[in-house]
Design a protein around this motif. Structure first.
Motif, mmCIF file in Angstrom:
data_model
loop_
_atom_site.group_PDB
_atom_site.id
_atom_site.type_symbol
_atom_site.label_atom_id
_atom_site.label_comp_id
_atom_site.label_asym_id
_atom_site.label_seq_id
_atom_site.Cartn_x
_atom_site.Cartn_y
_atom_site.Cartn_z
ATOM 1 N N ALA A 1 105.917 -29.572 118.351
ATOM 2 C CA ALA A 1 106.726 -29.844 119.787
ATOM 3 C C ALA A 1 105.708 -29.577 120.858
ATOM 4 O O ALA A 1 105.407 -30.261 121.810
ATOM 5 N N ARG A 2 104.879 -28.344 120.653
ATOM 6 C CA ARG A 2 104.010 -27.958 121.556
ATOM 7 C C ARG A 2 102.870 -28.796 121.952
ATOM 8 O O ARG A 2 102.265 -29.253 122.936
ATOM 9 N N ASP A 3 102.277 -29.448 120.651
ATOM 10 C CA ASP A 3 101.146 -30.323 120.551
ATOM 11 C C ASP A 3 101.784 -31.724 120.999
ATOM 12 O O ASP A 3 100.931 -32.524 121.770
ATOM 13 N N TRP A 4 102.970 -32.165 120.864
ATOM 14 C CA TRP A 4 103.318 -33.412 120.924
ATOM 15 C C TRP A 4 103.997 -33.801 122.439
ATOM 16 O O TRP A 4 104.056 -34.899 122.925
ATOM 17 N N ILE A 5 104.525 -32.811 123.094
ATOM 18 C CA ILE A 5 105.251 -32.907 124.308
ATOM 19 C C ILE A 5 104.383 -33.433 125.397
ATOM 20 O O ILE A 5 104.811 -34.359 126.101
ATOM 21 N N PRO A 6 102.860 -33.124 125.513
ATOM 22 C CA PRO A 6 102.286 -33.632 126.493
ATOM 23 C C PRO A 6 102.041 -35.049 126.192
ATOM 24 O O PRO A 6 102.006 -35.886 126.987
ATOM 25 N N VAL A 7 101.754 -35.434 125.037
ATOM 26 C CA VAL A 7 101.824 -36.795 124.735
ATOM 27 C C VAL A 7 102.767 -37.642 124.908
ATOM 28 O O VAL A 7 102.732 -38.714 125.583
ATOM 29 N N VAL A 8 104.164 -37.194 124.537
ATOM 30 C CA VAL A 8 105.110 -37.911 125.198
ATOM 31 C C VAL A 8 105.372 -38.098 126.705
ATOM 32 O O VAL A 8 105.869 -38.979 126.973
ATOM 33 N N VAL A 9 105.038 -37.085 127.358
ATOM 34 C CA VAL A 9 105.063 -37.158 128.853
ATOM 35 C C VAL A 9 104.316 -38.254 129.321
ATOM 36 O O VAL A 9 104.340 -38.925 130.182
ATOM 37 N N LEU A 10 102.922 -37.938 128.865
ATOM 38 C CA LEU A 10 102.145 -39.276 129.278
ATOM 39 C C LEU A 10 102.395 -40.571 128.775
ATOM 40 O O LEU A 10 102.135 -41.665 129.584
ATOM 41 N N LEU A 11 102.995 -41.100 127.614
ATOM 42 C CA LEU A 11 103.479 -41.988 127.166
ATOM 43 C C LEU A 11 104.693 -42.509 128.046
ATOM 44 O O LEU A 11 104.662 -43.716 128.597
ATOM 45 N N ALA A 12 105.480 -41.597 128.497
ATOM 46 C CA ALA A 12 106.672 -41.872 129.549
ATOM 47 C C ALA A 12 106.178 -42.234 130.795
ATOM 48 O O ALA A 12 106.412 -43.302 131.453
ATOM 49 N N VAL A 13 105.106 -41.536 131.391
ATOM 50 C CA VAL A 13 104.616 -41.899 132.698
ATOM 51 C C VAL A 13 103.856 -43.312 132.639
ATOM 52 O O VAL A 13 103.673 -44.044 133.473
ATOM 53 N N TYR A 14 103.197 -43.512 131.277
ATOM 54 C CA TYR A 14 102.479 -44.778 131.261
ATOM 55 C C TYR A 14 103.643 -45.991 131.090
ATOM 56 O O TYR A 14 103.273 -47.105 131.876
ATOM 57 N N THR A 15 104.582 -45.636 130.556
ATOM 58 C CA THR A 15 105.731 -46.670 130.602
ATOM 59 C C THR A 15 106.244 -47.117 131.794
ATOM 60 O O THR A 15 106.645 -48.184 132.306
ATOM 61 N N ILE A 16 106.575 -46.011 132.781
ATOM 62 C CA ILE A 16 107.245 -46.193 134.121
ATOM 63 C C ILE A 16 106.060 -46.808 135.093
ATOM 64 O O ILE A 16 106.393 -47.530 135.809
ATOM 65 N N SER A 17 104.857 -46.339 135.000
ATOM 66 C CA SER A 17 103.849 -46.846 136.023
ATOM 67 C C SER A 17 103.533 -48.447 135.366
ATOM 68 O O SER A 17 103.320 -49.143 136.631
ATOM 69 N N ARG A 18 103.713 -48.815 134.270
ATOM 70 C CA ARG A 18 103.435 -50.132 133.880
ATOM 71 C C ARG A 18 104.244 -51.001 134.953
ATOM 72 O O ARG A 18 104.106 -52.022 135.070
#
Length: 354
Positions: A76-93
Motif C-alpha cells: 500500500a505504501r508503494d502503490w498509493i502514490p501511483v493510484v493518486v497520480l493515476l486519479a489525477v491523470y484521469t481527472i485532468s484529462r
C-alpha cells in the motif's frame, strides 16, 4: 528492450512464504475469486484506478497470505502514490478540451490516406462496422469487450507481479509507465482530438456506434460494464490522440519481451494487435491514434533509458560510495584505488527468464 537498473542486487519484496503457505494460498485465492466475481456481476468490472488497486492489493494479500502484515502494508505504501497520480491523470484529462472544439477532420483525412485503398475510401472504423456490426451481438463482440477491458487491468496486474518478484524492476517499470502517461496527458492538452464515435455523432462521419462494452450482455453479465460505462459518460472525449489503450498494451509486451522465450513472442505481440482491432472497430480510436501511441512507447523507452544512464553516471561521478552501495573508508588520495577500480559502470541489464 533493455532496462537500465541500478548496479546493485535486485531487491526482493517481502519475506519468504511459510511452509504451509500453499494450502493457505489456495483457500485465500478461492475466497478472493468468489468475492471478485460477485462484485463484478453486481458493481461492475474494476476499470477505475482506485477500484482496481483494491482488488489487486487483495489478490497480493491472498497470494502471500502466510506473510506478515508489514509486507502487505509495504504494498500500500508503494502503490498509493501511483493510484493518486493515476486519479489525477484521469481527472485532468477531462479538462483537456478547455471548451474548445476538438480536432477531428485531420484524423479522418489521415486514416483515409493510410488505408483508403483497402476500404474503398472509407475510414477503417466505418468500413469495419459496415462489415461486422449487427444489432445482435456476435462472438467477436464478446472478444472485443474482453480485450477492451484488459486495458484497465493488464498494466496494473503486470506491475503487481513485478512488485512481488523484484521491486527494482517494478520501480523501473513504473518510471516508464509514468512517463508514458505524462506524455499522453500533455498531448491531450496540446492537441485535444475526438474519437470516431464523436465524429459520427456530429455528422463528420457516417454514423459510428460505440460498441466496446456490448459483448458482456451476450454472456448475461449486464452489470459487468457499469463502472466503465459510467466513466465513459463522464469523460471528456478529447483523449483520442495518442491512443494510450494501444500504447499500454505494447508497453507491457515490450517490457517483458526480453525475459520471455522467443517462441512466445508471437502470442505476446498479438495482444497490442488485438487491442488495435478492438479500438478501431468499436469506434474508440482511429488508426493514426494507434500509430502515434506506438511511437510514444518507443520514445518512452528511449528517453527513460537515457535518463537512467545519465543519472547513474552522475551518481558515479559525485558519490562513488553510492554507486557501489558501500561507504568507502577515508584513505590518502595517493594510496587509494583509482575511480575506475571502485565505480562499476552502469550497464543495460536484460531481465533473466522466470
Amino acid at each position: 528492450m533493455p532496462v537500465v537498473t541500478d548496479p546493485q542486487p535486485p531487491a526482493q519484496t517481502g519475506a519468504p512464504s511459510a511452509p504451509d503457505g500453499g494450502r493457505r494460498r489456495v483457500v485465500a485465492m478461492t475466497i478472493w475469486g468468489v468475492a471478485f466475481v460477485a462484485a463484478w456481476l453486481v458493481i461492475g468490472l474494476p476499470t477505475d484506478p482506485a477500484y482496481a488497486f483494491v482488488w489487486i492489493w487483495a489478490a497480493t494479500i491472498a497470494w502471500h497470505s502466510a506473510r506478515p502484515w508489514r509486507s502487505h502494508l509495504r504494498f500500500a505504501r508503494d502503490w498509493i502514490p501511483v493510484v493518486v497520480l493515476l486519479a489525477v491523470y484521469t481527472i485532468s484529462r477531462g479538462f483537456a478540451a478547455n471548451g474548445a472544439t476538438p480536432h477531428a477532420m485531420e484524423m479522418i483525412v489521415v486514416d483515409r490516406f493510410l488505408l483508403g485503398w483497402a476500404t474503398g475510401g472509407e475510414v477503417p472504423t466505418v468500413w469495419l462496422q459496415e462489415h461486422l456490426y449487427r444489432p445482435e451481438v456476435h462472438w467477436w463482440d464478446v472478444l472485443v469487450s474482453w480485450v477492451y477491458f484488459s486495458h484497465f487491468v493488464a498494466t496494473f496486474a503486470a506491475a503487481a507481479v513485478l512488485w512481488m518478484r523484484d521491486r527494482s524492476r517494478w520501480a523501473a517499470y513504473m518510471r516508464r509507465w509514468g512517463f508514458l502517461c505524462a506524455a499522453g496527458l500533455a498531448t491531450y492538452f496540446a492537441y485535444p482530438a475526438a474519437p470516431p464515435w464523436w465524429a459520427g455523432q456530429n455528422g463528420l462521419l457516417t454514423e459510428v456506434a460505440r460498441i466496446s462494452t456490448r459483448g458482456w450482455k451476450e454472456m448475461g453479465m449486464h452489470g459487468a460494464g457499469n463502472v466503465l460505462n459510467a466513466g465513459q459518460i463522464a469523460s471528456n472525449p478529447v483523449a483520442a490522440m495518442p491512443s494510450l489503450h494501444t500504447a499500454f498494451a505494447l508497453f507491457v509486451v515490450l517490457y517483458f519481451l526480453p525475459s520471455v522465450r522467443k517462441r512466445w513472442w508471437p502470442l505476446l505481440l498479438s495482444y497490442p494487435l488485438a487491442m488495435t482491432f478492438t479500438l478501431v472497430y468499436s469506434g474508440e480510436h482511429y488508426v493514426i491514434d494507434v500509430l502515434v501511441g506506438w511511437v510514444y512507447v518507443g520514445l518512452t523507452f528511449l528517453v527513460v533509458n537515457l535518463a537512467e544512464r545519465g543519472w547513474a553516471a552522475w551518481r558515479a561521478r559525485r558519490t562513488p560510495e553510492a554507486a557501489t552501495g558501500e561507504r568507502q573508508s577515508p584513505v590518502p588520495a595517493q594510496a587509494g584505488p583509482s575511480p575506475q577500480e571502485t565505480v562499476p559502470a552502469a550497464t543495460d541489464a536484460v531481465p533473466a527468464e522466470h
